[in-house]
Each structure stands twice: as structure tokens, then as C-alpha cells.
Write a protein that holds these residues in place. Structure first.
Motif, PDB file in Angstrom:
ATOM      1  N   TYR A  92      -5.500  -1.557 -10.960  1.00 43.24           N
ATOM      2  CA  TYR A  92      -5.283  -0.270 -10.235  1.00 43.24           C
ATOM      3  C   TYR A  92      -6.157  -0.028  -9.214  1.00 43.24           C
ATOM      4  O   TYR A  92      -7.172   0.482  -9.325  1.00 43.24           O
ATOM      5  CB  TYR A  92      -5.390   0.876 -11.250  1.00 43.24           C
ATOM      6  N   GLY A  93      -5.855  -0.894  -8.210  1.00 44.07           N
ATOM      7  CA  GLY A  93      -6.577  -0.942  -6.879  1.00 44.07           C
ATOM      8  C   GLY A  93      -8.085  -1.644  -7.012  1.00 44.07           C
ATOM      9  O   GLY A  93      -8.860  -1.461  -6.208  1.00 44.07           O
ATOM     10  N   TYR A 134       0.157   4.163  -2.519  1.00 43.91           N
ATOM     11  CA  TYR A 134      -1.050   5.095  -2.311  1.00 43.91           C
ATOM     12  C   TYR A 134      -0.916   6.227  -1.156  1.00 43.91           C
ATOM     13  O   TYR A 134      -1.272   7.342  -1.261  1.00 43.91           O
ATOM     14  CB  TYR A 134      -2.395   4.094  -1.541  1.00 43.91           C
ATOM     15  N   SER A 194      -3.972   5.192   1.637  1.00 44.23           N
ATOM     16  CA  SER A 194      -3.800   3.823   1.429  1.00 44.23           C
ATOM     17  C   SER A 194      -5.125   2.766   1.785  1.00 44.23           C
ATOM     18  O   SER A 194      -5.042   1.742   1.907  1.00 44.23           O
ATOM     19  CB  SER A 194      -2.615   3.177   2.171  1.00 44.23           C
ATOM     20  N   GLY A 195      -6.363   3.571   1.977  1.00 38.51           N
ATOM     21  CA  GLY A 195      -7.383   2.924   2.314  1.00 38.51           C
ATOM     22  C   GLY A 195      -8.185   3.135   3.395  1.00 38.51           C
ATOM     23  O   GLY A 195      -8.958   2.249   4.270  1.00 38.51           O
ATOM     24  N   SER A 222     -13.349  -4.053  -5.261  1.00 37.77           N
ATOM     25  CA  SER A 222     -12.077  -4.678  -4.459  1.00 37.77           C
ATOM     26  C   SER A 222     -12.710  -5.019  -2.953  1.00 37.77           C
ATOM     27  O   SER A 222     -13.855  -4.770  -2.431  1.00 37.77           O
ATOM     28  CB  SER A 222     -11.097  -3.697  -4.219  1.00 37.77           C
ATOM     29  N   SER A 242       0.660  -1.148   0.282  1.00 33.16           N
ATOM     30  CA  SER A 242      -0.036  -0.129   0.122  1.00 33.16           C
ATOM     31  C   SER A 242       0.951   1.271  -0.068  1.00 33.16           C
ATOM     32  O   SER A 242       0.299   2.215   0.240  1.00 33.16           O
ATOM     33  CB  SER A 242      -0.762   0.049   1.180  1.00 33.16           C
TER      34      SER A 242
END
Length: 245
Positions: free
Chosen positions: A180-181, A44, A130-131, A195, A41
């Protein structure tokens, strides 16, 4: 002494989570040799830092200006920098059936620091850009529709086409492909684009089905990968069967 160690650990981890540059030290495989690849990650977080440097604004503010307000999305927070209203979101907790086992034999002391340390790495992996986006199922599902549907307004159709074209085949049996993710997931003759998200005490997914022009979101406050059953994919497919009929 043990309590003091735990308090110091929590203070240390809280401080790093407020600093994106320090988060990089708490992500598995933060860097590899030039010319090599290992899923991480890290990029990101770096992209978030680039955006912050180029604009002079925190990504939280930019996301609100470019996405949340125009799309009429509310109750979205970028953890851990935002002040979070926990009454309006779904949030994880460390559940006994996750990877962390707090039970002992009654004799051997449990080193809580050894248990908490992996948690900090998981939180680092899913923090900030990163999320770190957290909300409730309704809002995340709407976000997925605006992102993946041709009728959505989160991004232009040209950018959406690039996003879809990024998905490459990584499994010979065509069971799952990744880009891409985002990834594609297959069920019978149908395919889903989206995802997963997973951390200590939670497991989530957001997928979109083009044939039905519908997005699906499941936010779970347990880690079903550790629990084994039910598998979160199965929950998605059951939900999809309800929509079909």
C-alpha cells in the motif's frame, strides 16, 4: 508568439494544479476498465477528495491537526496548495541531465511546449495527496520513523501491522516487493521498508530498517535514473554502511 504560448501554457498548468479534480486529467493512466489494474496515482487524489468531502476540511489542515502538530513536525507543505517557504525545504529543479534535453543543434527551433508538457504530467502525478508532501531531509526522516517504527506515533500499531501485511511479492528473485504505497528493498541480509519519489529534476527516497530501528532519507535535486550513476539505491546502502560501523 512563442513567449505568449509559453505564458498561456504556464497559466493553464498553474490553474489545474490548484484544483485536485483537474489533476486527475494530468496523471498517466487515470482510469482502467473494471477488473483491470495499472499502476497510477489516481486513487490517492480521489482519497484526498473523499476526505475533503467527508470532513469539510482541506487535507492540508487535517494532516497538520493529526500528524504534524502531535509529532512536532514543522516545515512540511502539501504542494501545490500550501504557501511554501522555500528557504526551509529541499526542492527540485530541472537539471540538464534529466529526461528533458534543452540542447539543440543550433539550427532547428526547440518547441518548448513539447518539453514542458511532459513536466506537467509528472507534477500532476506527484501533487497534493498523490505525493505532494515536501520538506527537508531531517523532517522527512523523522516522519518515516514515526510511521514505520514500532516506537513511532504517527499511526497505531494495528494500522502499522496492516501496512506491513499489505506488502506482496511481485518479483520472483525477491529483489523488491510492494504494498500500500510502500515497498521492501533488500541489501545483503538486511531489508528496508519505504518508498521512492521521482519527478522532473528530483529523485528521493525514504526507507526504514527495523534491525537498526533507523529511518533513512535522501532528497536529490537531480534525477539519478536519467543520470545513471550514482544510483539512488547505492547512496542508501552507502549511508546504511556508515550507520552499521
Amino acid at each position: 508568439m512563442i513567449l505568449q504560448k509559453i505564458q498561456n501554457f504556464i497559466i493553464q498548468e498553474t490553474e489545474f494544479l490548484q484544483n485536485p479534480e483537474l489533476i486527475l486529467d494530468y496523471i498517466e493512466h487515470p482510469k482502467e476498465k473494471a477488473g483491470t489494474y495499472l499502476y497510477s496515482s489516481t486513487n490517492y487524489v480521489i482519497l484526498g477528495l473523499i476526505i475533503q468531502k467527508a470532513t469539510g476540511k482541506n487535507p492540508n489542515i487535517l494532516f497538520n491537526e493529526y500528524f504534524y502538530e502531535p509529532l512536532e513536525l514543522s516545515d512540511i507543505f502539501l504542494a501545490p496548495q500550501d504557501e511554501i517557504n522555500y528557504d526551509s525545504i529541499s526542492h527540485p529543479h530541472v537539471y540538464p541531465n534529466t529526461d528533458f534535453n534543452l540542447t539543440g543543434d543550433g539550427v532547428t527551433p526547440i518547441d518548448l511546449l513539447d518539453i514542458l508538457k511532459p513536466l506537467s504530467y509528472l507534477v500532476g502525478k506527484a501533487s497534493w495527496t498523490s505525493g505532494g508532501m515536501i520538506s527537508n531531509a531531517d523532517t522527512i526522516s523523522k516522519w518515516g520513523y514515526e510511521l514505520y517504527s514500532d516506537q513511532g506515533n504517527a499511526i497505531s500499531q494495528a494500522i502499522r501491522n496492516q501496512l506491513y501485511k499489505s506488502i506482496i511479492d511481485v518479483n520472483a528473485d525477491k529483489s523488491e516487493i510492494y504494498g500500500y504505497g510502500i515497498r521492501k528493498l533488500f541489501y545483503d541480509e538486511f531489508e528496508f521498508t519505504g518508498s521512492y519519489g521521482r519527478s522532473a529534476g528530483s529523485e528521493n527516497l525514504l526507507f526504514y530498517n527495523k534491525a537498526y530501528d533507523t529511518s533513512f532519507c535522501i532528497l536529490s535535486n537531480c534525477n539519478m535514473k536519467a543520470n545513471k550513476s550514482p544510483n539512488i539505491d547505492e547512496l542508501l546502502f552507502w549511508l546504511f554502511e556508515c550507520v552499521k560501523f
